[in-house]
Enzyme design. Structure first.
Site, PDB file in Angstrom:
ATOM      1  CB  THR A  29      -7.531  -2.394  17.542  1.00 38.14           C
ATOM      2  OG1 THR A  29      -6.134  -2.123  17.102  1.00 38.14           O
ATOM      3  CG2 THR A  29      -8.166  -1.294  18.533  1.00 38.14           C
ATOM      4  CG  ASP A  73      -1.348  -6.531  15.633  1.00 36.80           C
ATOM      5  OD1 ASP A  73      -1.115  -5.811  16.484  1.00 36.80           O
ATOM      6  OD2 ASP A  73      -1.165  -6.333  14.319  1.00 36.80           O
ATOM      7  CB  SER A  74      -4.398  -7.969  11.097  1.00 31.88           C
ATOM      8  OG  SER A  74      -3.889  -6.805  10.821  1.00 31.88           O
ATOM      9  CB  SER A  75       1.256  -6.748  11.947  1.00 25.90           C
ATOM     10  OG  SER A  75       0.549  -5.418  12.047  1.00 25.90           O
ATOM     11  CB  THR A 105      -7.608  -1.794  10.488  1.00 21.53           C
ATOM     12  OG1 THR A 105      -6.633  -1.086  11.623  1.00 21.53           O
ATOM     13  CG2 THR A 105      -9.220  -1.757  11.120  1.00 21.53           C
ATOM     14  CG  ASP A 106      -2.357  -2.563  11.255  1.00 20.48           C
ATOM     15  OD1 ASP A 106      -2.888  -1.577  11.305  1.00 20.48           O
ATOM     16  OD2 ASP A 106      -1.524  -2.798  12.314  1.00 20.48           O
ATOM     17  CB  THR A 182      -7.237   0.739  -0.179  1.00 22.83           C
ATOM     18  OG1 THR A 182      -5.818  -0.089  -0.422  1.00 22.83           O
ATOM     19  CG2 THR A 182      -6.662   1.979   0.412  1.00 22.83           C
ATOM     20  CB  THR A 292      -1.288   3.634 -10.417  1.00 26.48           C
ATOM     21  OG1 THR A 292      -0.842   4.980 -10.115  1.00 26.48           O
ATOM     22  CG2 THR A 292      -2.540   3.361 -10.026  1.00 26.48           C
ATOM     23  CD  GLN A 293       4.847   4.699  -6.776  1.00 29.95           C
ATOM     24  OE1 GLN A 293       4.912   6.011  -6.216  1.00 29.95           O
ATOM     25  NE2 GLN A 293       5.973   4.028  -7.071  1.00 29.95           N
TER      26      GLN A 293
HETATM   27  N1  ASP Z   1      -2.286  -3.581  14.757  1.00 31.78           N
HETATM   28  C1  ASP Z   1      -3.788  -3.918  14.914  1.00 31.78           C
HETATM   29  C2  ASP Z   1      -4.317  -5.061  13.983  1.00 31.78           C
HETATM   30  O1  ASP Z   1      -4.206  -4.930  12.503  1.00 31.78           O
HETATM   31  C3  ASP Z   1      -4.435  -2.482  14.175  1.00 31.78           C
HETATM   32  C4  ASP Z   1      -5.900  -2.723  14.224  1.00 31.78           C
HETATM   33  O2  ASP Z   1      -6.701  -3.558  14.433  1.00 31.78           O
HETATM   34  O3  ASP Z   1      -6.671  -1.607  13.767  1.00 31.78           O
HETATM   35  O4  ASP Z   1      -4.323  -5.964  14.247  1.00 31.78           O
END
Ligand code: ASP
Length: 358
Positions: A29, A73-75, A105-106, A182, A292-293
């Site tokens: 982002t 995008d980090s996904s 961040t993901d 996390t 653990t969850q």
């Molecule tokens: N979808 C974005 C990513 O992880 C979210 C972010 O950066 O906050 O690349």
């Protein structure tokens, strides 16, 4: 797929005493802009990012950059991207005082954990940051995060050693150990937290380092191991999980290691069919790690009968590891080519500050 890179390296850096920082821009982002047609955010290049943070020039540092081409995008991050980041750090390790990785961040906590295992003997700062709002937005958190990350990467103690000698996540008010952090919020500026390890620094008027909790490494040559084995997975328990589902997942073709996300202090159903399925999987050679969850606290299998049965079925404890650290540690250990029994041994050891062994 491995990313390609574009770079802007300042080859005069070795001739100067100012802090030398390499920014590795992967996307996220922080550098995104809105697609005018779909209005969805999409990654944009590094020059856009730097144009929006003119204050960086006020830092008396030498800053070079490397960027993923295209930024992502980090996904979409996978072990090939972790490898690219680790190898870039290795290649430029001697020439820079510190590294700032700009990242979405993901999956930031997964990357931070993976890098902490890949970069053995690290004794320079690798500070990962990003933002919740794009850098072009008026209220962006990206500008502050980037500037503070650069300052942390350049910081030295009284003896001239790097303050931070590990992989860390810098976000809003805190610096966290990378393999203890996390993502805890999809919209709060304080998006990360480490529930089982104190902050490495608190960011306020000053940057207050929590010195006793920072890693201090004896100087040794950096060793980079980038082979990660992806034949691992999470198996998260839910009430009502059927034998058919459990058995199907435990028979996933090629799978070598499983992070079993259990209830509370490491508990699972104690039905004979459940424990028997797990026992058979362990006998087939799978390494099953109990995590653990809960976000806070860890696994203590001797507390309840339900946790005890997992131990007797051959499941090993992940203690207070985050699930991000547990899964990347499994990938790393299998990637090193270790046998199941060696993987179990190392899972129960602290490799780089990721776990507290009671
Ligand atoms: N979808 C974005 C990513 O992880 C979210 C972010 O950066 O906050 O690349």
């Amino acid at each position: 797929m491995s990313a390609s890179w574009s770079n802007n390296l300042n080859l005069t850096t070795t001739m100067n005493n100012r802090p030398k920082i390499l920014i590795i821009y992967t996307g996220g982002t922080i550098g995104m802009i809105e697609n005018p047609e779909t209005h969805a955010l999409q990654p944009f290049d590094f020059s856009h990012l730097m144009d929006n943070v003119p204050k960086v020039k006020k830092l008396d540092y030498i800053i070079d950059n490397y960027q993923f081409e295209p930024p992502i995008d980090s996904s979409n991050m996978d072990p090939s991207h972790w490898r690219d980041i680790a190898l870039t750090i290795e290649q430029h390790y001697d020439r820079y005082d510190g590294f700032v990785v700009l990242h979405g961040t993901d999956t930031m906590a997964f990357t931070a954990s993976a890098l902490s295992f890949m970069l053995e003997n690290l004794c320079k700062p690798v500070i990962i940051t990003g933002s919740q709002l794009p850098i072009g937005e008026v209220r962006t958190d990206g500008e502050e995060n980037l500037i503070t990350a650069l300052q942390v990467a350049a910081a030295r103690d009284e003896r001239g050693r790097p303050r931070v000698q590990e992989v860390a996540i810098l976000f809003e008010n805190y610096l966290w150990r990378g393999n203890r952090a996390t993502k805890m919020s999809a919209d709060n500026f304080n998006a990360f937290k480490s529930f089982n390890y104190p902050e490495l620094a608190e960011i306020g008027l000053d940057i207050e380092y929590n010195t006793p909790y920072l890693r201090q490494m004896p100087p040794r040559p950096l060793k980079v191991c980038t082979d990660m084995d992806s034949n691992v997975m999470f198996l998260e328990l839910n009430p009502g999980m059927t034998k058919q589902t459990l058995d199907y997942l435990l028979h996933t073709p090629g799978i070598k290691g499983i992070v079993l996300k259990t209830y509370g202090a490491g508990n699972s159903p104690s039905h004979p069919w459940f424990i028997e399925c797990i026992r058979q999987a362990v006998e087939r050679g799978l390494v099953i790690v109990n995590v653990t969850q809960c976000v806070n606290g860890g696994v203590n299998c001797s507390l309840y009968e339900t946790g005890n049965s997992l131990t007797s079925a051959g499941v090993i404890s992940g203690f207070d590891m985050t699930s991000e650290a547990a899964i990347t540690k499994l990938m790393f250990l299998f990637g090193m080519g270790y046998s199941a029994s060696m993987v179990k041994k190392y899972m129960a050891s602290d490799l780089c500050g990721e776990v507290s062994i009671p």
